[in-house]
Scaffold this motif. Structure first.
Motif, PDB file in Angstrom:
ATOM      1  N   UNK A  46     -23.969 111.276 -17.385  1.00 19.71           N
ATOM      2  CA  UNK A  46     -22.569 111.703 -17.384  1.00 19.71           C
ATOM      3  C   UNK A  46     -21.863 111.217 -16.125  1.00 19.71           C
ATOM      4  N   UNK A  47     -22.533 111.302 -14.984  1.00 21.78           N
ATOM      5  CA  UNK A  47     -21.937 110.805 -13.736  1.00 21.78           C
ATOM      6  C   UNK A  47     -21.714 109.298 -13.804  1.00 21.78           C
ATOM      7  N   UNK A  48     -22.703 108.572 -14.315  1.00 26.05           N
ATOM      8  CA  UNK A  48     -22.562 107.126 -14.443  1.00 26.05           C
ATOM      9  C   UNK A  48     -21.421 106.771 -15.392  1.00 26.05           C
ATOM     10  N   UNK A  49     -21.338 107.468 -16.533  1.00 22.72           N
ATOM     11  CA  UNK A  49     -20.270 107.206 -17.488  1.00 22.72           C
ATOM     12  C   UNK A  49     -18.902 107.481 -16.910  1.00 22.72           C
ATOM     13  N   UNK A  50     -18.763 108.569 -16.156  1.00 22.20           N
ATOM     14  CA  UNK A  50     -17.468 108.887 -15.549  1.00 22.20           C
ATOM     15  C   UNK A  50     -17.085 107.854 -14.495  1.00 22.20           C
ATOM     16  N   UNK A  51     -18.048 107.377 -13.730  1.00 22.31           N
ATOM     17  CA  UNK A  51     -17.749 106.338 -12.736  1.00 22.31           C
ATOM     18  C   UNK A  51     -17.189 105.091 -13.404  1.00 22.31           C
ATOM     19  N   UNK A  52     -17.833 104.673 -14.479  1.00 22.57           N
ATOM     20  CA  UNK A  52     -17.386 103.467 -15.177  1.00 22.57           C
ATOM     21  C   UNK A  52     -16.031 103.695 -15.833  1.00 22.57           C
ATOM     22  N   UNK A  53     -15.837 104.904 -16.410  1.00 25.03           N
ATOM     23  CA  UNK A  53     -14.574 105.182 -17.093  1.00 25.03           C
ATOM     24  C   UNK A  53     -13.410 105.276 -16.110  1.00 25.03           C
ATOM     25  N   UNK A  54     -13.646 105.870 -14.937  1.00 25.99           N
ATOM     26  CA  UNK A  54     -12.565 106.008 -13.956  1.00 25.99           C
ATOM     27  C   UNK A  54     -12.122 104.634 -13.461  1.00 25.99           C
ATOM     28  N   UNK A  55     -13.057 103.849 -13.027  1.00 26.48           N
ATOM     29  CA  UNK A  55     -12.741 102.508 -12.508  1.00 26.48           C
ATOM     30  C   UNK A  55     -14.026 101.687 -12.521  1.00 26.48           C
ATOM     31  N   UNK A  56     -14.204 100.822 -13.528  1.00 26.24           N
ATOM     32  CA  UNK A  56     -15.458 100.060 -13.615  1.00 26.24           C
ATOM     33  C   UNK A  56     -15.765  99.257 -12.359  1.00 26.24           C
ATOM     34  N   UNK A  57     -14.732  98.623 -11.800  1.00 30.51           N
ATOM     35  CA  UNK A  57     -14.979  97.791 -10.623  1.00 30.51           C
ATOM     36  C   UNK A  57     -15.348  98.638  -9.412  1.00 30.51           C
ATOM     37  N   UNK A  58     -14.633  99.752  -9.244  1.00 31.55           N
ATOM     38  CA  UNK A  58     -14.972 100.633  -8.126  1.00 31.55           C
ATOM     39  C   UNK A  58     -16.370 101.209  -8.308  1.00 31.55           C
ATOM     40  N   UNK A  59     -16.733 101.544  -9.572  1.00 33.11           N
ATOM     41  CA  UNK A  59     -18.067 102.048  -9.841  1.00 33.11           C
ATOM     42  C   UNK A  59     -19.141 101.025  -9.527  1.00 33.11           C
ATOM     43  N   UNK A  60     -18.888  99.768  -9.924  1.00 34.99           N
ATOM     44  CA  UNK A  60     -19.848  98.709  -9.638  1.00 34.99           C
ATOM     45  C   UNK A  60     -19.966  98.453  -8.134  1.00 34.99           C
ATOM     46  N   UNK A  61     -18.817  98.487  -7.455  1.00 34.88           N
ATOM     47  CA  UNK A  61     -18.849  98.260  -6.011  1.00 34.88           C
ATOM     48  C   UNK A  61     -19.593  99.391  -5.295  1.00 34.88           C
ATOM     49  N   UNK A  62     -19.337 100.626  -5.725  1.00 34.13           N
ATOM     50  CA  UNK A  62     -20.034 101.756  -5.114  1.00 34.13           C
ATOM     51  C   UNK A  62     -21.539 101.651  -5.359  1.00 34.13           C
ATOM     52  N   UNK A  63     -21.909 101.291  -6.595  1.00 33.99           N
ATOM     53  CA  UNK A  63     -23.335 101.117  -6.904  1.00 33.99           C
ATOM     54  C   UNK A  63     -23.931  99.972  -6.103  1.00 33.99           C
ATOM     55  N   UNK A  64     -23.140  98.902  -5.927  1.00 31.67           N
ATOM     56  CA  UNK A  64     -23.620  97.759  -5.150  1.00 31.67           C
ATOM     57  C   UNK A  64     -23.864  98.152  -3.691  1.00 31.67           C
ATOM     58  N   UNK A  65     -22.991  99.011  -3.147  1.00 33.24           N
ATOM     59  CA  UNK A  65     -23.190  99.468  -1.770  1.00 33.24           C
ATOM     60  C   UNK A  65     -24.490 100.253  -1.655  1.00 33.24           C
ATOM     61  N   UNK A  66     -24.717 101.149  -2.630  1.00 35.58           N
ATOM     62  CA  UNK A  66     -25.953 101.931  -2.629  1.00 35.58           C
ATOM     63  C   UNK A  66     -27.174 101.008  -2.700  1.00 35.58           C
ATOM     64  N   UNK A  67     -27.138 100.027  -3.627  1.00 33.43           N
ATOM     65  CA  UNK A  67     -28.279  99.132  -3.788  1.00 33.43           C
ATOM     66  C   UNK A  67     -28.471  98.233  -2.572  1.00 33.43           C
ATOM     67  N   UNK A  68     -27.357  97.845  -1.925  1.00 32.06           N
ATOM     68  CA  UNK A  68     -27.474  97.010  -0.725  1.00 32.06           C
ATOM     69  C   UNK A  68     -28.178  97.781   0.392  1.00 32.06           C
ATOM     70  N   UNK A  69     -27.779  99.034   0.589  1.00 32.21           N
ATOM     71  CA  UNK A  69     -28.441  99.851   1.603  1.00 32.21           C
ATOM     72  C   UNK A  69     -29.899 100.081   1.220  1.00 32.21           C
ATOM     73  N   UNK A  70     -30.131 100.298  -0.085  1.00 31.62           N
ATOM     74  CA  UNK A  70     -31.498 100.496  -0.573  1.00 31.62           C
ATOM     75  C   UNK A  70     -32.377  99.285  -0.260  1.00 31.62           C
TER      76      UNK A  70
END
Length: 846
Positions: free
Chosen positions: A401-425
């Motif tokens: 549900x959190x992932x779906x809401x992120x994509x629905x709110x703003x796909x690009x912002x969701x991808x960028x936020x996920x990319x930041x998490x994965x980059x730090x990871x």
């Protein structure tokens, strides 16, 4: 995951306030939830979306908070929660990489939230004085941040006292709102406001603006280090706060839609004042709620940073671990949060900041839900949460549900936020120091191994699934690294290597000697980074122990199918006897002869240049040749040998070299292995040795003859000791069909049996039907005939003959059916055996 995490540097509050459920969890959570969005944006949400969609938005946002609360309660009741809140829970579940990445994001989210709430406070004060310029709002917000900074600097005790005052003011504001609104309810207006007129913001834009309203339920988690009993207080206080806030939000939305038109709600952020019985109480509630929410974030963010720094995840954050006073107040983190909040205030627009805050919190809640699902999915015996309403599928639903809401709110912002998490990871995966705690990753991998082994054991064996599971016999400390490195090359990243040490011991000393040897072997493996699993077996007799160990080794389909040992320096009776015993057990064997040159000549094989490594395979066409060819190919899948060329050298009678070369090339094409073919006239072996004198690694097939090991030319293998390159002697007992098709082998036999059963069942069905028809027709004729004797003399005899023949068909079909079933059961039983008998259609170890 153990309930107590040993070795953590995480510093909770040991001598501090020891807050209870009400003061430490419920109060900060409910004051943050019933904050700025409730007083300044809920009317806008209802007015822009209409009551129907507004209720959906409120329900969806709160569903995420409820699911996350369930996950939080499960983890919080499974371990002793220390300082750091969400960061602590996730890092102790998913590991230091995900925990560190989330800790940074959570700290930023909480720090930005300080500015978010203070800007709301600035809007309220600016509205009182009809101040239009945005800089006045920002100025008031900056002043509020500085005042709250003083309270955060003093510590959690001072902030808690401030929260009780806020709670009273907030309750008075809500009473004033409902007292003024309930008498004004108009059912007709409620029906009219169910749907918006359109033209406003989209559903997910409004959802992003509203979502920060439900993020406050983790404020209590952020204070976990200051709680007296986190395991009890976190679930209880969080669910009370979430439950009360759900009732309040739905009730306020219904009152809004019942007393004011949508246009007025969407255009006036202070619409709650128009509904309230005494508007100044609402103003006081807005001020109190926004400041209390900001205060909660001001307390939570530095503690997350302090916990992150205490775990020494980022070296440059280590100074932030230092606290002040008996409560270990993280004042350095408070200063950093102050700087981030003041920088965010210059953006100056709540509707811009709200989606950013939403994205940060959606990521953290998604990871918290996934961490709980991950923990439960691992089936670890240590995962024993006391929270009885937990279900892993609810946690997974919360994460999705959190992932779906992120994509629905703003796909690009969701991808960028996920990319930041994965980059730090990825950064932490490469640079983070060893973890100072135990997480759930090992349990998860063990559970996956269990499930996959059970599935692999149930599937029929097939040659296409063969991969090397190598048992490396301990050659002594000096040569262990070299031999295990060779084993890793022979695996080709497809199999496993286990370093086996057989220790002679008996009597009372056997246990202690085995434990000592196992500790020493573990040290060797880890200190030298040997690519193998260590295994020690203590037995009274070394030779008998080896025979027992290779049979007992493994689990399910993961049994040893290749034994690798070091050449002892000379051929002796002990070596031959040991190899004969392993050969009788159906195990492939390889003996490594070190090169005449230093080992580094093989280990440092450079992939490029004129001196590129080459692998020679001496071919005689038998099972050992096919095994050698496959092992040579697997070696080229390792980094050190990826550019090595394979050369297959064979012998042929004089005049038949061309034909033999073409046939061997055709075999290699069928095997899908690229190699250069070279055929030489029949020789005593000097031709092979001459051709391979410049080769880095040579595979040679061997066999037993007159009590010794002979090569393919019938010469003792001891003559190969002087070769410049390394030599691997190979003796295969399992014939690998390198060109096996998916429909061949055990599966083909099973398919034939199943087809036979199907045909027998069809014959049986036909025979039964024919018998029934013949019997029925004869009976009918006898019943309606005036002259039964004529029937018996005519058609009856023929019909009875047909009936008897059909009965015989039925009996034969029944016997075929039973026989086919017996064959099928036998085939299934054979497939479950350990593969002691291997032939062209068997796979050996899968």
């Amino acid at each position: 995951m153990n309930g107590q995490q040993n070795g953590s540097t995480n510093t909770g509050n040991k001598a501090g306030s020891g807050l209870g459920t009400f003061a430490g969890v419920f109060t900060p959570s409910v004051l943050t939830i019933l904050g700025i969005i409730l007083f300044l944006r809920l009317g806008f949400v209802v007015g822009s979306a209409g009551l129907g969609k507004a209720l959906v938005i409120i329900g969806l946002a709160n569903a995420i908070s409820v699911l996350t609360s369930i996950s939080l309660s499960a983890v919080a009741t499974n371990l002793r929660v220390k300082g750091g809140g969400d960061y602590y829970l996730i890092s102790r579940t998913l590991g230091v990489q995900f925990g560190g990445a989330l800790g940074v994001v959570l700290f930023l989210a909480q720090s930005v939230s300080i500015a978010f709430y203070c800007l709301g406070f600035g809007e309220v004060l600016a509205g009182f004085f009809a101040a239009e310029p945005s800089w006045q709002v920002q100025g008031v917000a900056a002043g509020a941040v500085l005042c709250l900074f003083i309270l955060a600097w003093l510590g959690a005790d001072w902030a808690t006292r401030f929260q009780y005052v806020v709670m009273a003011v907030l309750a008075a504001a809500l009473v004033s709102f409902f007292t003024g609104g309930l008498p004004k309810i108009q059912p007709s207006l409620l029906a009219q406001n169910w749907a918006s007129a359109g033209g406003g913001p989209g559903f997910w834009v409004i959802f992003a603006i509203f979502f920060p309203a439900v993020t406050g339920f983790t404020q209590g988690v952020s204070m976990s280090g200051d709680l007296k009993d986190p395991g009890k207080s976190l679930p209880l206080g969080t669910f009370y706060a979430v439950g009360i806030s759900i009732v309040v939000y739905f009730s306020v939305a219904l009152v809004f839609a019942s007393v004011l038109p949508l246009k007025e709600l969407s255009g006036d952020y202070l619409a709650m004042r128009k509904v309230a019985w005494f508007a100044p109480l609402v103003d006081a509630g807005v001020i109190a709620a926004t400041l209390s929410s900001a205060m909660a974030s001001f307390l939570g963010a530095p503690r997350i940073l302090q916990s992150l720094a205490g775990d020494k995840v980022f070296a440059w954050l280590n100074p932030m671990a230092k606290g002040s006073g008996p409560s270990n107040n993280p004042r350095r983190g408070v200063l950093l949060s102050l700087g981030i909040a003041l920088g965010t205030i210059f953006v100056g627009d709540l509707n811009v900041i709200a989606p950013v805050v939403s994205m940060f919190f959606l990521i953290s809640y998604g990871l918290l839900n996934y961490a709980t699902y991950f923990e439960s999915r691992s089936q670890s015996p240590s995962f024993r949460p006391r929270f009885k309403w937990f279900n892993k599928w609810l946690s997974l639903a919360g994460a999705l549900a959190c992932l779906g809401c992120m994509i629905a709110i703003d796909p690009w912002a969701g991808l960028m936020a996920s990319a930041v998490i994965m980059a730090i990871y990825q950064y932490l995966k490469r640079s983070a120091p060893p973890a100072r705690w135990s997480d759930s990753q090992r349990s998860y991998h063990l559970q996956m191994a269990r499930e996959h082994l059970l599935q692999a054991s149930a599937a029929p064996r097939h040659m296409r699934n063969w991969r090397p599971n190598i048992l490396v016999l301990w050659p002594g400390e000096e040569k262990a690294a070299n031999l295990t490195k060779l084993a890793s090359w022979l695996e080709g990243r497809a199999g496993f290597s286990t370093l086996l040490q057989v220790v002679e011991a008996q009597g009372p000393r056997i246990g202690s000697l085995r434990n000592y040897s196992r500790e020493e072997l573990n040290k060797q493996v880890h200190s030298k980074d040997l690519p193998a699993f260590p295994l020690v077996v203590a037995v009274p007799d070394e030779d008998e122990g080896l025979m027992a160990a290779v049979q007992a080794f493994g689990i399910g389909p993961l049994e040893a199918n290749l034994v690798l040992r070091m050449w002892p320096g000379e051929q002796n009776d002990g070596l031959v006897q040991s190899m004969r015993g392993l050969n009788r057990l159906g195990l492939n064997q390889a003996v490594f002869m070190e090169p005449a040159e230093p080992w580094s000549g093989l280990k440092s094989a450079e992939p490029n240049g004129p001196d590129a490594p080459r692998i020679d395979v001496w071919w005689n066409g038998g099972p050992s040749s096919r095994l050698m060819l496959l092992l040579a190919y697997l070696m080229t899948r390792s980094h050190e040998w990826e550019h090595a060329g394979i050369r297959v050298i064979a012998m042929a009678k004089a005049g038949e070299e061309q034909q033999a070369e073409e046939e061997l090339a055709a075999h290699l094409e069928d095997y899908r292995i690229s190699a250069k073919v070279m055929v030489i006239p029949e020789t005593d072996g000097n031709g092979f040795a001459e051709l391979s004198k410049e080769t880095r690694l040579v595979f040679v097939p061997v066999h037993f003859h007159e009590g010794g090991l002979m090569d393919l030319c019938g010469q003792p293998v001891s003559r190969l000791e002087g070769m410049p390159g390394a030599v691997i002697l190979v003796l295969a007992t399992q014939d690998l069909n390198l060109s096996a098709e998916p429909e061949e082998g055990q599966v083909a036999e099973t398919s034939k049996i199943l087809d036979g059963i199907e045909r027998a069942e069809r014959r049986l069905k036909y025979a039964r039907k024919a018998l029934e028809l013949a019997s029925a027709e004869a009976a009918a004729k006898l019943e309606h005939s005036n002259d039964p004797e004529s029937v018996l003399q005519g058609d009856w005899v023929e019909r009875m003959r047909d009936a008897l023949e059909a009965h015989e068909h039925e009996e034969r079909a029944r016997r075929r059916h039973a026989k086919a079933k017996v064959m099928l059961e036998k085939a299934r039983a054979e497939a479950k055996e350990l593969g002691l008998a291997d032939g062209p259609d068997h796979s050996g170890s899968g």
